[in-house]
Design a protein around this motif. Structure first.
Motif, PDB file in Angstrom:
ATOM      1  N   MET A   1       0.798  -1.318  -0.035  1.00 32.27           N
ATOM      2  CA  MET A   1       0.002  -0.014   0.196  1.00 32.27           C
ATOM      3  C   MET A   1       0.799   1.096   0.022  1.00 32.27           C
ATOM      4  N   ILE A   2       0.691   2.001  -1.030  1.00 31.70           N
ATOM      5  CA  ILE A   2       1.148   3.391  -1.091  1.00 31.70           C
ATOM      6  C   ILE A   2       0.351   4.519  -0.729  1.00 31.70           C
ATOM      7  N   VAL A   3       0.281   5.463   0.136  1.00 28.34           N
ATOM      8  CA  VAL A   3      -0.383   6.366   0.483  1.00 28.34           C
ATOM      9  C   VAL A   3       0.150   7.723  -0.101  1.00 28.34           C
ATOM     10  N   ALA A   4      -0.584   8.565  -1.030  1.00 31.72           N
ATOM     11  CA  ALA A   4      -0.164   9.960  -1.523  1.00 31.72           C
ATOM     12  C   ALA A   4      -1.195  10.616  -1.286  1.00 31.72           C
ATOM     13  N   THR A   5      -0.959  12.236  -1.570  1.00 28.71           N
ATOM     14  CA  THR A   5      -1.924  13.107  -1.895  1.00 28.71           C
ATOM     15  C   THR A   5      -2.592  13.004  -3.118  1.00 28.71           C
ATOM     16  N   ALA A   6      -3.911  13.037  -3.022  1.00 25.42           N
ATOM     17  CA  ALA A   6      -4.467  12.670  -4.483  1.00 25.42           C
ATOM     18  C   ALA A   6      -4.068  14.061  -5.327  1.00 25.42           C
ATOM     19  N   LYS A   7      -4.212  13.675  -6.634  1.00 24.42           N
ATOM     20  CA  LYS A   7      -4.041  14.769  -7.692  1.00 24.42           C
ATOM     21  C   LYS A   7      -5.070  14.927  -8.617  1.00 24.42           C
ATOM     22  N   PRO A   8      -5.136  15.913  -9.539  1.00 26.90           N
ATOM     23  CA  PRO A   8      -6.137  15.966 -10.393  1.00 26.90           C
ATOM     24  C   PRO A   8      -6.433  14.722 -11.433  1.00 26.90           C
ATOM     25  N   SER A  39      -8.459  22.813  -3.009  1.00 20.81           N
ATOM     26  CA  SER A  39      -8.775  24.026  -1.600  1.00 20.81           C
ATOM     27  C   SER A  39      -7.542  23.635  -0.742  1.00 20.81           C
ATOM     28  N   PRO A  40      -7.019  24.724  -0.133  1.00 23.19           N
ATOM     29  CA  PRO A  40      -5.950  24.934   0.575  1.00 23.19           C
ATOM     30  C   PRO A  40      -6.263  24.253   1.928  1.00 23.19           C
ATOM     31  N   ASP A  41      -7.307  24.328   2.436  1.00 27.45           N
ATOM     32  CA  ASP A  41      -7.514  23.770   3.680  1.00 27.45           C
ATOM     33  C   ASP A  41      -8.038  22.402   3.600  1.00 27.45           C
ATOM     34  N   ARG A  42      -7.663  21.680   2.755  1.00 28.41           N
ATOM     35  CA  ARG A  42      -8.156  20.369   2.500  1.00 28.41           C
ATOM     36  C   ARG A  42      -6.877  19.105   2.430  1.00 28.41           C
ATOM     37  N   LEU A  43      -7.056  18.102   2.906  1.00 30.51           N
ATOM     38  CA  LEU A  43      -6.194  17.129   2.663  1.00 30.51           C
ATOM     39  C   LEU A  43      -6.855  15.866   2.004  1.00 30.51           C
ATOM     40  N   VAL A  44      -6.502  15.566   0.703  1.00 25.47           N
ATOM     41  CA  VAL A  44      -7.315  14.271   0.106  1.00 25.47           C
ATOM     42  C   VAL A  44      -6.229  13.443  -0.119  1.00 25.47           C
ATOM     43  N   LEU A  45      -6.220  12.197   0.483  1.00 25.96           N
ATOM     44  CA  LEU A  45      -5.335  10.987   0.424  1.00 25.96           C
ATOM     45  C   LEU A  45      -5.899  10.094   0.054  1.00 25.96           C
ATOM     46  N   ILE A  46      -5.095   9.047  -1.146  1.00 27.24           N
ATOM     47  CA  ILE A  46      -5.183   8.047  -1.720  1.00 27.24           C
ATOM     48  C   ILE A  46      -4.304   6.910  -1.163  1.00 27.24           C
ATOM     49  N   SER A  47      -4.941   5.718  -1.401  1.00 21.06           N
ATOM     50  CA  SER A  47      -3.922   4.474  -1.217  1.00 21.06           C
ATOM     51  C   SER A  47      -4.040   3.754  -2.684  1.00 21.06           C
ATOM     52  N   ARG A  48      -2.792   3.326  -3.045  1.00 18.49           N
ATOM     53  CA  ARG A  48      -2.538   2.707  -4.249  1.00 18.49           C
ATOM     54  C   ARG A  48      -2.048   1.243  -3.965  1.00 18.49           C
ATOM     55  N   ASP A  49      -2.369   0.404  -4.520  1.00 17.86           N
ATOM     56  CA  ASP A  49      -1.938  -1.106  -4.881  1.00 17.86           C
ATOM     57  C   ASP A  49      -1.930  -1.307  -6.001  1.00 17.86           C
ATOM     58  N   ASP A  50      -0.872  -1.930  -6.544  1.00 15.74           N
ATOM     59  CA  ASP A  50      -0.666  -2.390  -7.881  1.00 15.74           C
ATOM     60  C   ASP A  50      -0.992  -1.306  -8.959  1.00 15.74           C
ATOM     61  N   ARG A  74     -12.376   0.842  -1.867  1.00 14.44           N
ATOM     62  CA  ARG A  74     -12.819  -0.458  -2.784  1.00 14.44           C
ATOM     63  C   ARG A  74     -13.654  -1.558  -2.118  1.00 14.44           C
ATOM     64  N   PRO A  75     -14.568  -2.004  -2.631  1.00  9.33           N
ATOM     65  CA  PRO A  75     -15.321  -3.255  -1.762  1.00  9.33           C
ATOM     66  C   PRO A  75     -14.420  -4.303  -1.544  1.00  9.33           C
ATOM     67  N   ASP A  76     -13.628  -4.712  -2.632  1.00 13.12           N
ATOM     68  CA  ASP A  76     -12.762  -5.876  -2.562  1.00 13.12           C
ATOM     69  C   ASP A  76     -11.101  -5.454  -1.702  1.00 13.12           C
ATOM     70  N   ARG A  77     -11.283  -4.176  -1.337  1.00 11.35           N
ATOM     71  CA  ARG A  77     -10.156  -4.047  -0.442  1.00 11.35           C
ATOM     72  C   ARG A  77     -10.568  -3.956   0.791  1.00 11.35           C
ATOM     73  N   ARG A  78     -11.523  -3.821   1.288  1.00 11.79           N
ATOM     74  CA  ARG A  78     -12.017  -3.895   2.700  1.00 11.79           C
ATOM     75  C   ARG A  78     -11.694  -4.694   3.776  1.00 11.79           C
ATOM     76  N   GLU A  79     -11.581  -4.205   5.155  1.00  9.59           N
ATOM     77  CA  GLU A  79     -11.071  -5.034   5.944  1.00  9.59           C
ATOM     78  C   GLU A  79      -9.647  -5.530   6.082  1.00  9.59           C
ATOM     79  N   ARG A  80      -8.866  -4.514   5.646  1.00 10.16           N
ATOM     80  CA  ARG A  80      -7.392  -4.715   5.426  1.00 10.16           C
ATOM     81  C   ARG A  80      -6.678  -3.660   6.166  1.00 10.16           C
TER      82      ARG A  80
END
Length: 161
Positions: A1-8, A39-50, A74-80
């Motif tokens: 799992m790689i966590v990053a700030t989301a981009k457009p 928005s400058p007062d927001r943080l949007v994080l995403i998790s990537r796998d593969d 994503r439903p198939d990635r829950r409970e992890r």
């Protein structure tokens, strides 16, 4: 799992997550997500796998109050533990930004969400009837940042693996 700030460039993946995680009336639009990303007062994080976006979490902060605005896995990635990690990182960000507390709304019948937030230290403080539509109520939850972690530690360290 790689966590990053989301981009457009991640917007199409965020919309796919919306479709998998929310009923049509509750989904955020592409415009809503674009606004969150810029928005400058927001943080949007995403998790990537593969190289695929598997989750997103959005947070905001205004003065001394932060909010968890969205968490979708994503439903198939829950409970992890993906949501747990994203929420923990968002709480750390809010704490570092000077928030004294963090709020959220969660559907009253979202057992996974309620369990996640209780484990993170949130408590229910109110109920909003029909918040998500007729018969779909929200529980308002709050976590106060009473004790700040020691330097180099994160709230993630107090969660079970």
């Amino acid at each position: 799992m790689i966590v990053a700030t989301a981009k457009p460039d991640d917007l199409p993946a965020l919309l796919e997550l919306e479709e998998s995680g929310f009923d049509a009336p509750e989904r955020w639009s592409i415009g809503s997500w674009a606004s969150e990303l810029s928005s400058p007062d927001r943080l949007v994080l995403i998790s990537r796998d593969d190289d695929q976006v598997e989750a997103v979490a959005c947070f905001g902060v205004l003065d001394d109050t932060a909010e968890v605005l969205r968490v979708v896995v994503r439903p198939d990635r829950r409970e992890r533990g993906i949501a747990r990690r994203l929420v923990g990182l968002g709480m750390d960000w809010a704490d570092a930004a000077g928030a004294d507390r963090i709020l959220l709304e969660v559907r009253y019948d979202n057992d996974r969400g309620l369990s996640l937030y209780k484990a993170a230290g949130f408590t229910a403080i109110a109920r909003r009837s029909d918040y998500y539509g007729l018969g779909r109520h929200a529980i308002v939850m709050e976590c106060r940042f009473h004790r700040r972690p020691a330097p180099g530690l994160s709230r993630l360290s107090r969660w079970p693996a």
